[in-house]
Enzyme design. Structure first.
Site, PDB file in Angstrom:
ATOM      1  N   LYS A 116     -10.770   9.304  -3.791  1.00  0.00           N
ATOM      2  CA  LYS A 116     -10.812  10.679  -3.994  1.00  0.00           C
ATOM      3  C   LYS A 116     -10.030  11.413  -3.328  1.00  0.00           C
ATOM      4  CE  LYS A 116     -13.851  10.586  -7.453  1.00  0.00           C
ATOM      5  NZ  LYS A 116     -13.928  11.805  -8.671  1.00  0.00           N
TER       6      LYS A 116
ATOM      7  N   SER B 129     -13.486  15.619  -5.279  1.00  0.00           N
ATOM      8  CA  SER B 129     -14.563  14.989  -4.335  1.00  0.00           C
ATOM      9  C   SER B 129     -14.446  16.102  -2.708  1.00  0.00           C
ATOM     10  CB  SER B 129     -15.190  13.978  -4.511  1.00  0.00           C
ATOM     11  OG  SER B 129     -16.244  13.261  -3.023  1.00  0.00           O
TER      12      SER B 129
ATOM     13  N   TYR C 216     -15.234   4.776  -1.730  1.00  0.00           N
ATOM     14  CA  TYR C 216     -14.712   5.625  -2.921  1.00  0.00           C
ATOM     15  C   TYR C 216     -14.213   7.223  -2.603  1.00  0.00           C
ATOM     16  CZ  TYR C 216     -17.139   9.634  -5.915  1.00  0.00           C
ATOM     17  OH  TYR C 216     -17.468  11.027  -6.538  1.00  0.00           O
TER      18      TYR C 216
HETATM   19  N1  NAP Z   1     -22.781  14.365  -8.435  1.00  0.00           N
HETATM   20  C1  NAP Z   1     -22.121  14.300  -7.553  1.00  0.00           C
HETATM   21  O1  NAP Z   1     -22.501  14.942  -6.917  1.00  0.00           O
HETATM   22  C2  NAP Z   1     -20.496  14.621  -7.252  1.00  0.00           C
HETATM   23  C3  NAP Z   1     -19.437  14.676  -6.007  1.00  0.00           C
HETATM   24  C4  NAP Z   1     -18.002  15.305  -5.704  1.00  0.00           C
HETATM   25  C5  NAP Z   1     -17.464  14.465  -7.236  1.00  0.00           C
HETATM   26  N2  NAP Z   1     -18.175  14.105  -7.996  1.00  0.00           N
HETATM   27  C6  NAP Z   1     -17.686  13.913  -9.041  1.00  0.00           C
HETATM   28  O2  NAP Z   1     -17.761  14.310 -10.449  1.00  0.00           O
HETATM   29  C7  NAP Z   1     -17.179  13.438 -11.436  1.00  0.00           C
HETATM   30  C8  NAP Z   1     -18.331  13.651 -12.319  1.00  0.00           C
HETATM   31  O3  NAP Z   1     -19.510  12.369 -11.887  1.00  0.00           O
HETATM   32  P1  NAP Z   1     -21.309  13.366 -12.596  1.00  0.00           P
HETATM   33  O4  NAP Z   1     -21.871  13.263 -11.429  1.00  0.00           O
HETATM   34  O5  NAP Z   1     -21.027  14.149 -14.106  1.00  0.00           O
HETATM   35  O6  NAP Z   1     -21.814  11.416 -12.867  1.00  0.00           O
HETATM   36  P2  NAP Z   1     -22.503  11.295 -13.830  1.00  0.00           P
HETATM   37  O7  NAP Z   1     -23.294  12.156 -14.119  1.00  0.00           O
HETATM   38  O8  NAP Z   1     -23.278  10.239 -13.413  1.00  0.00           O
HETATM   39  O9  NAP Z   1     -21.203  11.191 -15.553  1.00  0.00           O
HETATM   40  C9  NAP Z   1     -20.179  10.073 -15.324  1.00  0.00           C
HETATM   41  C10 NAP Z   1     -19.772   9.884 -16.247  1.00  0.00           C
HETATM   42  O10 NAP Z   1     -18.837   9.463 -16.395  1.00  0.00           O
HETATM   43  C11 NAP Z   1     -19.416   8.314 -17.654  1.00  0.00           C
HETATM   44  N3  NAP Z   1     -17.617   7.116 -17.207  1.00  0.00           N
HETATM   45  C12 NAP Z   1     -18.329   6.468 -16.578  1.00  0.00           C
HETATM   46  N4  NAP Z   1     -17.088   5.464 -15.534  1.00  0.00           N
HETATM   47  C13 NAP Z   1     -17.003   5.210 -17.180  1.00  0.00           C
HETATM   48  C14 NAP Z   1     -15.558   4.916 -17.196  1.00  0.00           C
HETATM   49  N5  NAP Z   1     -15.179   3.697 -16.571  1.00  0.00           N
HETATM   50  N6  NAP Z   1     -14.697   5.460 -19.078  1.00  0.00           N
HETATM   51  C15 NAP Z   1     -15.062   6.467 -19.323  1.00  0.00           C
HETATM   52  N7  NAP Z   1     -16.584   6.760 -18.986  1.00  0.00           N
HETATM   53  C16 NAP Z   1     -16.742   6.662 -17.780  1.00  0.00           C
HETATM   54  C17 NAP Z   1     -20.013   8.671 -17.810  1.00  0.00           C
HETATM   55  O11 NAP Z   1     -20.286   8.040 -19.432  1.00  0.00           O
HETATM   56  P3  NAP Z   1     -20.725   5.773 -19.415  1.00  0.00           P
HETATM   57  O12 NAP Z   1     -21.543   5.388 -18.117  1.00  0.00           O
HETATM   58  O13 NAP Z   1     -21.003   5.952 -21.148  1.00  0.00           O
HETATM   59  O14 NAP Z   1     -19.192   5.597 -19.826  1.00  0.00           O
HETATM   60  C18 NAP Z   1     -21.119   9.678 -17.426  1.00  0.00           C
HETATM   61  O15 NAP Z   1     -20.334  10.289 -18.854  1.00  0.00           O
HETATM   62  C19 NAP Z   1     -16.526  12.090 -11.061  1.00  0.00           C
HETATM   63  O16 NAP Z   1     -15.517  12.156 -10.780  1.00  0.00           O
HETATM   64  C20 NAP Z   1     -17.339  12.277  -9.562  1.00  0.00           C
HETATM   65  O17 NAP Z   1     -16.560  11.003  -8.385  1.00  0.00           O
HETATM   66  C21 NAP Z   1     -19.633  14.171  -8.833  1.00  0.00           C
END
Ligand code: NAP
Length: 258
Positions: free
Chosen positions: A165, A148, A161
């Site tokens: 990262k 991130s 958090y």
């Molecule tokens: N969205 C943003 O603005 C943003 C910005 C910077 C970085 N990121 C990073 O991008 C990545 C994906 O995030 P996203 O925004 O796509 O989130 P999201 O839509 O909430 O998806 C998260 C995914 O991770 C799974 N998950 C969560 N905890 C888990 C665990 N302990 N074991 C296995 N699976 C798990 C969830 O499914 P279940 O709940 O069914 O397990 C889901 O498939 C993350 O690393 C996040 O830190 C996101």
């Protein structure tokens, strides 16, 4: 040069929705066999079905597992071994952020959870794939960690958090050094992306944020998945240990003194 992912097997943690789902879709469209990993089977079933139908051929399977559970990792390794014999691509996409507040006030349980899912699990999964597949193989493999831009700046509310990262960006560099030349290890640092994970941020401040960004909008999961495809295929064949920022220009916003 092969820019497709034909004959490649990709495991994507956090693959059931958001950024992981978009990566699964573009990988499947590019010819890869994809294994989604997350905790809730109902979401995995629905996402695998949707992508298989959109690609028109069954390329996506799944294993329900918590990334911080070593047994879950073993299950995924056994599944890939018995179904496909190998795994070429690991995307570490799952993350947790159970806390909003100052870093000095965070409870021990939240500290442990954040480090366990966002950092320790990435080391554990990469190490598991290295031992099971990559160490003794002549095939090239690649590992993509979803970090991130928070890992590169100081912010209110999500400070710890962001610490995890920042650690992940450095873990990427360390692993890139240790696993070369067989495995390339890179990270992507997204800015704000419209997913469930960041809903509170874009619902409350999305318009304000979009207006402040040089590229004028917040991110969509496909903005990140296209870069993941670049890192997974031969186009990035001479890149390892890099952290690619994909943030609509958030890190290059100008500061106003007026
Ligand atoms: N969205 C943003 O603005 C943003 C910005 C910077 C970085 N990121 C990073 O991008 C990545 C994906 O995030 P996203 O925004 O796509 O989130 P999201 O839509 O909430 O998806 C998260 C995914 O991770 C799974 N998950 C969560 N905890 C888990 C665990 N302990 N074991 C296995 N699976 C798990 C969830 O499914 P279940 O709940 O069914 O397990 C889901 O498939 C993350 O690393 C996040 O830190 C996101």
């Amino acid at each position: 040069m092969d820019v497709s992912l034909n004959n490649k097997v990709a495991v994507i943690t956090g693959g059931s929705r958001g950024i992981g789902e978009a990566i699964a879709e573009i990988f499947a469209q590019s010819g890869a066999t994809v294994v989604l990993v997350s905790r809730k089977p109902e979401n995995l079933v629905a996402t695998a079905k949707r992508i298989n139908e959109s690609v028109g051929v069954k390329r996506v399977g799944w294993v329900a597992a918590n990334v911080s559970d070593p047994m879950g990792l073993e299950q995924v390794i056994s599944y890939c071994k018995s179904e496909y014999g190998f795994a070429h691509i690991l995307v570490n996409g799952a993350a947790a952020n159970p806390y909003y507040g100052s870093t000095v006030d965070i409870e021990r349980s939240a500290v442990r959870k954040i480090l366990e899912v966002n950092l320790e699990a990435v080391q554990m999964w990469t190490s598991g794939f290295w031992s099971a597949y990559w160490k003794d193989s002549t095939e090239h493999a690649t590992c993509i960690n979803i970090a991130s831009i928070g890992g590169m700046i100081v912010e209110e509310g999500i400070g710890f958090y962001n610490v995890s990262k920042a650690g992940l960006i450095h873990l990427t560099r360390q692993l890139a050094n240790e696993l070369a030349p067989r495995v390339r290890v890179n990270s992507i640092s997204p800015g704000l992306v419209r997913t469930e994970f960041a809903r509170a941020l874009w619902e409350n401040w999305g318009d304000h944020l979009a207006n402040s960004l040089p590229l004028g909008r917040i991110g969509e999961p496909s903005d990140i998945s296209k870069v993941a495809l670049f890192l997974a295929c031969d186009l990035s064949g001479w890149m390892t240990g890099t952290n690619i920022v994909v943030d609509g220009g958030a890190l290059v916003r100008s500061t106003s003194f007026s």
